[in-house]
Design a protein around this motif. Structure first.
Motif, PDB file in Angstrom:
ATOM      1  N   LEU A 112       0.828  -1.206   0.000  1.00  0.00           N
ATOM      2  CA  LEU A 112       0.000   0.000   0.000  1.00  0.00           C
ATOM      3  C   LEU A 112       0.862   1.256   0.000  1.00  0.00           C
ATOM      4  CD1 LEU A 112      -2.687  -0.919   2.717  1.00  0.00           C
ATOM      5  CD2 LEU A 112      -2.684  -1.486   0.273  1.00  0.00           C
ATOM      6  N   THR A 113       0.363   2.291  -0.633  1.00  0.00           N
ATOM      7  CA  THR A 113       0.986   3.607  -0.555  1.00  0.00           C
ATOM      8  C   THR A 113       0.618   4.251   0.783  1.00  0.00           C
ATOM      9  OG1 THR A 113      -0.916   4.761  -1.490  1.00  0.00           O
ATOM     10  CG2 THR A 113       0.702   3.855  -3.047  1.00  0.00           C
ATOM     11  N   PRO A 114       1.316   5.322   1.186  1.00  0.00           N
ATOM     12  CA  PRO A 114       0.933   6.015   2.424  1.00  0.00           C
ATOM     13  C   PRO A 114      -0.514   6.488   2.420  1.00  0.00           C
ATOM     14  CG  PRO A 114       3.144   6.666   1.795  1.00  0.00           C
ATOM     15  CD  PRO A 114       2.622   5.827   0.675  1.00  0.00           C
ATOM     16  N   ASP A 115      -1.008   6.955   1.296  1.00  0.00           N
ATOM     17  CA  ASP A 115      -2.406   7.389   1.222  1.00  0.00           C
ATOM     18  C   ASP A 115      -3.359   6.217   1.430  1.00  0.00           C
ATOM     19  OD1 ASP A 115      -1.676  10.005   0.821  1.00  0.00           O
ATOM     20  OD2 ASP A 115      -1.935   9.946  -1.361  1.00  0.00           O
ATOM     21  N   PRO A 129      -7.536   5.354   9.481  1.00  0.00           N
ATOM     22  CA  PRO A 129      -7.669   6.818   9.503  1.00  0.00           C
ATOM     23  C   PRO A 129      -7.009   7.504  10.695  1.00  0.00           C
ATOM     24  CG  PRO A 129      -9.762   5.786   8.955  1.00  0.00           C
ATOM     25  CD  PRO A 129      -8.849   4.698   9.393  1.00  0.00           C
ATOM     26  N   LEU A 130      -6.764   6.775  11.781  1.00  0.00           N
ATOM     27  CA  LEU A 130      -6.179   7.410  12.965  1.00  0.00           C
ATOM     28  C   LEU A 130      -4.662   7.539  12.873  1.00  0.00           C
ATOM     29  CD1 LEU A 130      -8.199   5.710  15.872  1.00  0.00           C
ATOM     30  CD2 LEU A 130      -8.755   7.756  14.553  1.00  0.00           C
ATOM     31  N   VAL A 131      -4.060   7.029  11.799  1.00  0.00           N
ATOM     32  CA  VAL A 131      -2.605   7.020  11.690  1.00  0.00           C
ATOM     33  C   VAL A 131      -2.110   8.291  11.012  1.00  0.00           C
ATOM     34  CG1 VAL A 131      -2.391   5.899   9.416  1.00  0.00           C
ATOM     35  CG2 VAL A 131      -0.641   5.509  11.139  1.00  0.00           C
ATOM     36  N   GLU A 132      -0.943   8.767  11.466  1.00  0.00           N
ATOM     37  CA  GLU A 132      -0.235   9.853  10.786  1.00  0.00           C
ATOM     38  C   GLU A 132       0.788   9.240   9.841  1.00  0.00           C
ATOM     39  OE1 GLU A 132      -0.861  13.112  11.001  1.00  0.00           O
ATOM     40  OE2 GLU A 132      -2.541  12.661  12.345  1.00  0.00           O
ATOM     41  N   THR A 133       0.907   9.765   8.634  1.00  0.00           N
ATOM     42  CA  THR A 133       1.742   9.123   7.613  1.00  0.00           C
ATOM     43  C   THR A 133       3.078   9.823   7.407  1.00  0.00           C
ATOM     44  OG1 THR A 133       0.626  10.375   5.878  1.00  0.00           O
ATOM     45  CG2 THR A 133      -0.257   8.187   6.398  1.00  0.00           C
ATOM     46  N   PRO A 164      -7.536  -2.763  11.138  1.00  0.00           N
ATOM     47  CA  PRO A 164      -6.579  -3.875  11.152  1.00  0.00           C
ATOM     48  C   PRO A 164      -5.607  -3.763  12.332  1.00  0.00           C
ATOM     49  CG  PRO A 164      -6.647  -2.803   8.997  1.00  0.00           C
ATOM     50  CD  PRO A 164      -7.388  -1.916   9.950  1.00  0.00           C
ATOM     51  N   VAL A 165      -4.992  -4.875  12.682  1.00  0.00           N
ATOM     52  CA  VAL A 165      -3.854  -4.841  13.607  1.00  0.00           C
ATOM     53  C   VAL A 165      -2.722  -4.118  12.886  1.00  0.00           C
ATOM     54  CG1 VAL A 165      -2.221  -6.200  14.937  1.00  0.00           C
ATOM     55  CG2 VAL A 165      -4.565  -7.038  14.614  1.00  0.00           C
ATOM     56  N   MET A 166      -2.161  -3.088  13.505  1.00  0.00           N
ATOM     57  CA  MET A 166      -1.106  -2.305  12.872  1.00  0.00           C
ATOM     58  C   MET A 166       0.209  -2.484  13.628  1.00  0.00           C
ATOM     59  SD  MET A 166      -0.864   1.779  12.093  1.00  0.00           S
ATOM     60  CE  MET A 166      -0.459   2.191  13.784  1.00  0.00           C
ATOM     61  N   ARG A 167       1.275  -2.678  12.873  1.00  0.00           N
ATOM     62  CA  ARG A 167       2.599  -2.835  13.471  1.00  0.00           C
ATOM     63  C   ARG A 167       3.568  -1.843  12.845  1.00  0.00           C
ATOM     64  NH1 ARG A 167       0.151  -7.714  13.086  1.00  0.00           N
ATOM     65  NH2 ARG A 167       0.340  -9.118  14.873  1.00  0.00           N
ATOM     66  N   ASP A 168       4.386  -1.254  13.693  1.00  0.00           N
ATOM     67  CA  ASP A 168       5.504  -0.431  13.226  1.00  0.00           C
ATOM     68  C   ASP A 168       6.779  -1.147  13.654  1.00  0.00           C
ATOM     69  OD1 ASP A 168       7.487   1.398  12.678  1.00  0.00           O
ATOM     70  OD2 ASP A 168       6.332   3.122  13.371  1.00  0.00           O
ATOM     71  N   MET A 185       5.673   3.745  23.830  1.00  0.00           N
ATOM     72  CA  MET A 185       4.368   4.393  23.780  1.00  0.00           C
ATOM     73  C   MET A 185       4.501   5.806  23.195  1.00  0.00           C
ATOM     74  SD  MET A 185       1.147   3.875  24.721  1.00  0.00           S
ATOM     75  CE  MET A 185      -0.315   4.597  25.488  1.00  0.00           C
ATOM     76  N   GLU A 186       5.556   6.505  23.572  1.00  0.00           N
ATOM     77  CA  GLU A 186       5.772   7.857  23.053  1.00  0.00           C
ATOM     78  C   GLU A 186       5.930   7.845  21.538  1.00  0.00           C
ATOM     79  OE1 GLU A 186       9.118   9.301  25.204  1.00  0.00           O
ATOM     80  OE2 GLU A 186       8.066   9.340  27.138  1.00  0.00           O
ATOM     81  N   LYS A 187       6.666   6.880  21.022  1.00  0.00           N
ATOM     82  CA  LYS A 187       6.815   6.757  19.574  1.00  0.00           C
ATOM     83  C   LYS A 187       5.478   6.409  18.917  1.00  0.00           C
ATOM     84  CE  LYS A 187      11.218   7.520  18.843  1.00  0.00           C
ATOM     85  NZ  LYS A 187      11.678   8.613  17.936  1.00  0.00           N
ATOM     86  N   ALA A 188       4.722   5.539  19.571  1.00  0.00           N
ATOM     87  CA  ALA A 188       3.432   5.147  19.015  1.00  0.00           C
ATOM     88  C   ALA A 188       2.463   6.319  18.968  1.00  0.00           C
ATOM     89  CB  ALA A 188       2.844   3.989  19.829  1.00  0.00           C
ATOM     90  N   VAL A 189       2.528   7.196  19.964  1.00  0.00           N
ATOM     91  CA  VAL A 189       1.640   8.359  19.996  1.00  0.00           C
ATOM     92  C   VAL A 189       1.953   9.310  18.841  1.00  0.00           C
ATOM     93  CG1 VAL A 189       1.057  10.427  21.334  1.00  0.00           C
ATOM     94  CG2 VAL A 189       1.115   8.187  22.450  1.00  0.00           C
ATOM     95  N   GLU A 190       3.224   9.388  18.446  1.00  0.00           N
ATOM     96  CA  GLU A 190       3.571  10.205  17.280  1.00  0.00           C
ATOM     97  C   GLU A 190       2.882   9.675  16.029  1.00  0.00           C
ATOM     98  OE1 GLU A 190       7.782  10.419  16.848  1.00  0.00           O
ATOM     99  OE2 GLU A 190       8.118  11.169  18.887  1.00  0.00           O
ATOM    100  N   ARG A 191       2.749   8.377  15.938  1.00  0.00           N
ATOM    101  CA  ARG A 191       2.117   7.767  14.761  1.00  0.00           C
ATOM    102  C   ARG A 191       0.587   7.733  14.913  1.00  0.00           C
ATOM    103  NH1 ARG A 191       3.983   7.732  10.152  1.00  0.00           N
ATOM    104  NH2 ARG A 191       6.005   6.937  10.857  1.00  0.00           N
ATOM    105  N   VAL A 192       0.112   7.496  16.139  1.00  0.00           N
ATOM    106  CA  VAL A 192      -1.329   7.426  16.410  1.00  0.00           C
ATOM    107  C   VAL A 192      -1.626   8.379  17.574  1.00  0.00           C
ATOM    108  CG1 VAL A 192      -3.292   5.909  16.907  1.00  0.00           C
ATOM    109  CG2 VAL A 192      -1.304   4.997  15.706  1.00  0.00           C
ATOM    110  N   PRO A 193      -1.812   9.666  17.298  1.00  0.00           N
ATOM    111  CA  PRO A 193      -1.989  10.648  18.381  1.00  0.00           C
ATOM    112  C   PRO A 193      -3.124  10.318  19.344  1.00  0.00           C
ATOM    113  CG  PRO A 193      -1.565  11.762  16.299  1.00  0.00           C
ATOM    114  CD  PRO A 193      -1.749  10.310  15.978  1.00  0.00           C
TER     115      PRO A 193
END
Length: 798
Positions: free
Chosen positions: A119-122, A129-133, A248-252, A303-311
Motif C-alpha cells: 500500500l501507498t501512504p495514502d 484513519p487514525l494514523v499519521e503518515t 486492522p492490527v497495525m505494526r511499526d 508508547m511515546e513513539k506510538a503516539v507520534e504515529r497514532v496521536p
C-alpha cells in the motif's frame, strides 16, 4: 476418569486443545486431555491473540494458513464462538531496508498463496484513519489476518474434540511418566494413572517441569511480555455506528510496537529490546492466573513513539494492563514432533506465537501421530534441531535475543551473536588467524567466508548482493581453478556396527549400500517417498558403516538410527560427531596435494574410494568426495590430529595456490554443479523421484521405507521435477528460495527452493521444482523482490 486411552495430551492451552481436536478429526476418538487447572489458564489466557499470516518461512506459512482457515469455520462446526476477528494486518515501512523486506515477502506470499498487498501512504491512511503518515514509505496488508481470544479458542477446540469423542479432565495435574516394557506409557496424575500408547506434551510455560519428568531439556523459556488496553475512543464509536469495519492490527516494526482496535478502544504492546526471561528454573508454585505485576515504565519510551504515529493513543485512558510470561525458543520457532530418544512421546512446546500456530501445530502433530509422518516439511519446527549444546542457560540467552529480534529486520544470511562462540573445532584459532568470518550451525562455529588482507572480516547482510559477494566469488574461482580446502568437521557423524547393521541400513536407506572399502550417497525416505535425511555412507568393514550427514541434523538423524535399531542388540549406534574432524580438499590440483601430504602417487590418489593413510605423522582416513561438482577427497582424522593435518595441508598446498573456502562459496559451487542441498532442495516436501534421485534409488531391493509410494509415482509419472534455472536481468540480487515461477503467459508452474550467484559461470542461479509441462527452451519468469525476471531451465551439465 479413564484409566486407559490411545493418546494423553498434557496441557489445556490452545496447542493442547488443538492437538486433541485434530486427533479426533483423524478418526481417533479414544483420546484425553489433562489440564492441571482450567482450560487456557496459562499463557493462552494472557496472549494478545494476534493471528498472523506474515512470515518468510514456508513451513510456518502453511501452519498459519491452516489456523486461519480453521478458526474461520470453528463456530459453525462446533457451535462455540472462538472470537475470531478477521480485521487484517497492516505493517508499516519507514526505512528503505524494511521496504526491501516487504518486496521479498511479496514474492514469498505469492508462492505460498497468501493474500498480501503493498500500500501507498495514502492507502494506509484510508485503511487506518487514525494514523499519521509522516515519514511513511509504504505498508503491507494481509486482509485475512486478525486476532482471536486465547481462552475462547481453547474452549471452541475442546468442544470440537468432545464432539469427536475426546474427554477433557480439568484440575488434573500430571506428576510423572513411566514407559512400560511393551512401549505403553503410564501417565501419573493427582487423580490416578492413565495407560496410553502416545503422550503429547503441550504445557507452555511449564515445559521445563514437564520434560524434566522424562529426562529431556526444554529449549522453551518464558519471557515477559506486556500490553495495555485503553478506554473507548469516540472516533471508534463513530466508525462502528457508521458501519465501518474494525481497524486492522497495525505494526511499526522499526519502533517495535503494535496497535490494534480492541472493542471501542485500542490495544498497545511492544517488544522492548532484549527480552527478560523469567521462571528459567521453573514456574514458582505461587504463580497464579493473574500474571505478573504491571511494569509500565518499560512501555513508555515505545508508547511515546506510538503516539507520534497514532496521536489518539495519547489521549485515551488506560483501562487494563496485562503482563505475563510467554514461552519462546532460541530461534523463535516451535519445538514440535517426536521427542529425542523416546518412542511415542511428542512435543507441542515452545510456541512463541502460539495462538497463530496452534491450529497448524495440532494439525501436523495429529498427522504425525496417526499416519507416522507429517504431511508438510516440519523440519524448521522439529524439536530435534537442538542438541546437547542447548543448555538451559544457552536457551535463556538466545530466547532473550529472539524476543529482541521479533520486529528487527530479518536480513538474509544474518548471524546472531548471543551465546557465541560455543562449540569450536580443534582448528578454529588457525582459521580465525586466516580472517575467517564465522557463522553458527548447531552450536558450532563454521567459517562462512574468508576476508582477504585489508578487508574487515565482518558480515553486512543485505537483501541485495552483500559486502562479501566478491570475496566469496574469489574463493570459488581460486578453488575451481586450483585447489580448495574447507573445514567439514561440523558434520554429524555416526558409526553403525554389528551383525544386523547391513539389514537395518538396507531398510532405512533407499539406495544400494556400498561394498567394503567404498563410499556412496544414501537417503532415508518417509513412507510417502519424500526425503527425510541424506547421508554419505562409508563401509569400512562388512559390519561397520560410517554415516555423515548435515551439521544441523545430528540429533534428528541420530534419533532415526537409534529408533530403527533392532531391540535384539545386533546393531550398535555410536555418535562420532565432534570426535572426528574432516577437511575437504577439491579442485584440479587436489589430487596433487593429497599425493604430496600422504606420500602416494597421483595415480593412486585417483583410484581412492576409501583408504587409510598418514598425513605428516597423523593417521587419517581419505574418502572420495564430490565437492561443488569438482573431484575431491575428505581427509578425516580424530580431533586430536586435526590441527596437525591442517598445517601439513596448508604447507604443502601453498605452492599450489591452496584457497581456504567457506560455507557460502561451497553453496555457490554446488549451485553451479546443479547439486541439490538437503534442507533446502531435498526435503519432506518432495519425493526422491521429483528430486532427481531416481537413478540411485535401488528398486531391486525388496523393501525400504517409501518404496511403495515411489513405485506408484513411477508408474503414474511425475507432475513436477527439480531443475536448475538461470535468472536473467537481475543485476543486484539473486533468488533465495520460495519465489514463484510462471510462464510468460502468467501460468504458475512452480517455485524456487534455493538460489545465488554462480561466480565461475557468471550466472544468477536457482534450484526450482517446476511442472513437467515446462522444459529447456521454454520462456519462464521468476519473481524476485516483487519483480518478474526472465528465467530459463539450464540443461544438465551447464
Amino acid at each position: 476418569m479413564k484409566s486407559q486411552a490411545r493418546v494423553v495430551v498434557v496441557g489445556g492451552g490452545v496447542v493442547g486443545c488443538s492437538v486433541l481436536y485434530h486427533l479426533t478429526k483423524k478418526g481417533w476418538p479414544d483420546v484425553v486431555l489433562c489440564e492441571k487447572a482450567e482450560l487456557a489458564s496459562g499463557a493462552a489466557s494472557h496472549a494478545i491473540g494476534h493471528v498472523i499470516l506474515y512470515t518468510l518461512s514456508e513451513c510456518v506459512s502453511r501452519l498459519n494458513q491452516h489456523s486461519v482457515e480453521l478458526y474461520a469455520r470453528l463456530e459453525e462446526e462446533t457451535g462455540q464462538d472462538p472470537g475470531f476477528h478477521i480485521c487484517g494486518n497492516l505493517r508499516l515501512a519507514t526505512h528503505s531496508d524494511r521496504l526491501d523486506e516487504f518486496k521479498r515477502y511479496l514474492s514469498v506470499a505469492e508462492s505460498a498463496g497468501v493474500n498480501a498487498q503493498l500500500l501507498t501512504p495514502d492507502e494506509v491512511k484510508s485503511l487506518w484513519p487514525l494514523v499519521e503518515t509522516d515519514g511513511l514509505l509504504a505498508g503491507i496488508y494481509n486482509p485475512d489476518d486478525g486476532h482471536i481470544g486465547g481462552s475462547d479458542l481453547a474452549r471452541a477446540l475442546a468442544e470440537g474434540a468432545r464432539q469427536g469423542g475426546a474427554e477433557v479432565y480439568r484440575n488434573t495435574e500430571v506428576v510423572g511418566f513411566r514407559q512400560q516394557p511393551n512401549g505403553e506409557w503410564v501417565v501419573r496424575t493427582n487423580r490416578g494413572d492413565i495407560v496410553c500408547e502416545h503422550v503429547v506434551s503441550c504445557t507452555g510455560n511449564y515445559a521445563w517441569e514437564t520434560l524434566n519428568l522424562v529426562g529431556l531439556k526444554a529449549q522453551s523459556v518464558p519471557v515477559k511480555h506486556e500490553y495495555l488496553m485503553t478506554e473507548p475512543l469516540p472516533e471508534l464509536v463513530t466508525r462502528r455506528d457508521a458501519g465501518e469495519p474494525e481497524l486492522p492490527v497495525m505494526r511499526d516494526p522499526e519502533e517495535s510496537y503494535y496497535v490494534r482496535q480492541e472493542g471501542m478502544g485500542l490495544a498497545f504492546g511492544c517488544y522492548e529490546g532484549r527480552g527478560e526471561t523469567t521462571f528459567v528454573d521453573g514456574v514458582p508454585p505461587d504463580y497464579g492466573p493473574e500474571g505478573l505485576p504491571p511494569d509500565l515504565d518499560k512501555l513508555m519510551p515505545f508508547m511515546e513513539k506510538a503516539v507520534e504515529r497514532v496521536p489518539k493513543l495519547g489521549v485515551a485512558g488506560i483501562m487494563a494492563v496485562t503482563h505475563a510470561p510467554m514461552p519462546y525458543t532460541p530461534d523463535d520457532m516451535p519445538t514440535t514432533g517426536p521427542a529425542f530418544g523416546l518412542r511415542n512421546f511428542w512435543l507441542g512446546e515452545g510456541n512463541p506465537f502460539g495462538i497463530t500456530l496452534a491450529g497448524g501445530i495440532g494439525w501436523q502433530l495429529a498427522e504425525w501421530i496417526v499416519e507416522g509422518e507429517p504431511s508438510i516439511d516440519m523440519w524448521p519446527c522439529d524439536s530435534r534441531r537442538f542438541g546437547e549444546f542447548a543448555t538451559r542457560r544457552y536457551s535463556a540467552r538466545k530466547v532473550e535475543e529472539a524476543y529482541e529480534h521479533t520486529y528487527r529486520l530479518p536480513k538474509p544470511d544474518e548471524e546472531l551473536p548471543a551465546a557465541r562462540p560455543l562449540k569450536t573445532t580443534a582448528i578454529h584459532d588457525l582459521l580465525d588467524e586466516q580472517s575467517a568470518v564465522f557463522g553458527a550451525v548447531y552450536g558450532w562455529e563454521r567459517p562462512n567466508w574468508y576476508a582477504p588482507e585489508g578487508v574487515e572480516p565482518v558480515d553486512i547482510p543485505s537483501f541485495y548482493r552483500p559486502n562479501y559477494f566478491e570475496h566469496v566469488g574469489e574463493e570459488c574461482r581460486r578453488a575451481r581453478n586450483g585447489a580448495g580446502l574447507a573445514d567439514a568437521s561440523h558434520a554429524a557423524r555416526f558409526a553403525v556396527t554389528g551383525p544386523g547393521a547391513e539389514a537395518m541400513l538396507d531398510w532405512v536407506l533407499c539406495t544400494r549400500l556400498p561394498d567394503v572399502g567404498t563410499v556412496s550417497a544414501g537417503y532415508a525416505l518417509s513412507t510417502a517417498g519424500t526425503i527425510r535425511s541424506g547421508f554419505t555412507v562409508v563401509r569400512e568393514h562388512q559390519d561397520r558403516f560410517l554415516l555423515t550427514s548435515a551439521a544441523g541434523a545430528e540429533r534428528y538423524d541420530l534419533d532415526l538410527l537409534q529408533k530403527e535399531a533392532p531391540e535384539d542388540g545386533s546393531v550398535h549406534i555410536e555418535n562420532l560427531t565432534g570426535r572426528e574432524g574432516s577437511l575437504a580438499v577439491f579442485g584440479p590440483h587436489a589430487a596433487q596435494l593429497i599425493a604430496a601430504v600422504a606420500e602416494i602417487s597421483e595415480s593412486d590418489v585417483a583410484t581412492i574410494d576409501v583408504a587409510s593413510a598418514t598425513v605428516g605423522f597423523a593417521p587419517v582416513r581419505i574418502v572420495q568426495s564430490n565437492v561443488g561438482g569438482e573431484e575431491g577427497w575428505q581427509v578425516q582424522a580424530r580431533t586430536e590430529f586435526l590441527r596437525h593435518v591442517l598445517l601439513e595441508l596448508m604447507e604443502s598446498g601453498a605452492p599450489l595456490g591452496l584457497q581456504l573456502v567457506g560455507a557460502r562459496a561451497l553453496n555457490t559451487l554446488r549451485l553451479e554443479a546443479g547439486s541439490p542441498a538437503w534442507g533446502a532442495d531435498l526435503t519432506r516436501a518432495f519425493t526422491a523421484l521429483e528430486s532427481g534421485l531416481g537413478h540411485i534409488v535401488d528398486f531391486d531391493k525388496r523393501e525400504f521405507r517409501g518404496r511403495e509410494a515411489l513405485l506408484e509415482q513411477r508408474e503414474a509419472g511425475l507432475d513436477r521435477r527439480l531443475v536448475r534455472l538461470e535468472v536473467l536481468g537481475n543485476e543486484s540480487f539473486d533468488a533465495m528460495g520460495q519465489e514463484p515461477v510462471r510462464t510468460v503467459n502468467g501460468e504458475r508452474v512452480g517455485r524456487t527452493t534455493s538460489g545465488g550467484f554462480g561466480h565461475c559461470l557468471r550466472k544468477s542461479l536457482a534450484m526450482a521444482y517446476l511442472s513437467t509441462a515446462v522444459d529447456v527452451g521454454d520462456d519462464l519468469e521468476v519473481k524476485l523482490m516483487n519483480e518478474w525476471f526472465q528465467a530459463q531451465i539450464l540443461p544438465d551439465g551447464r
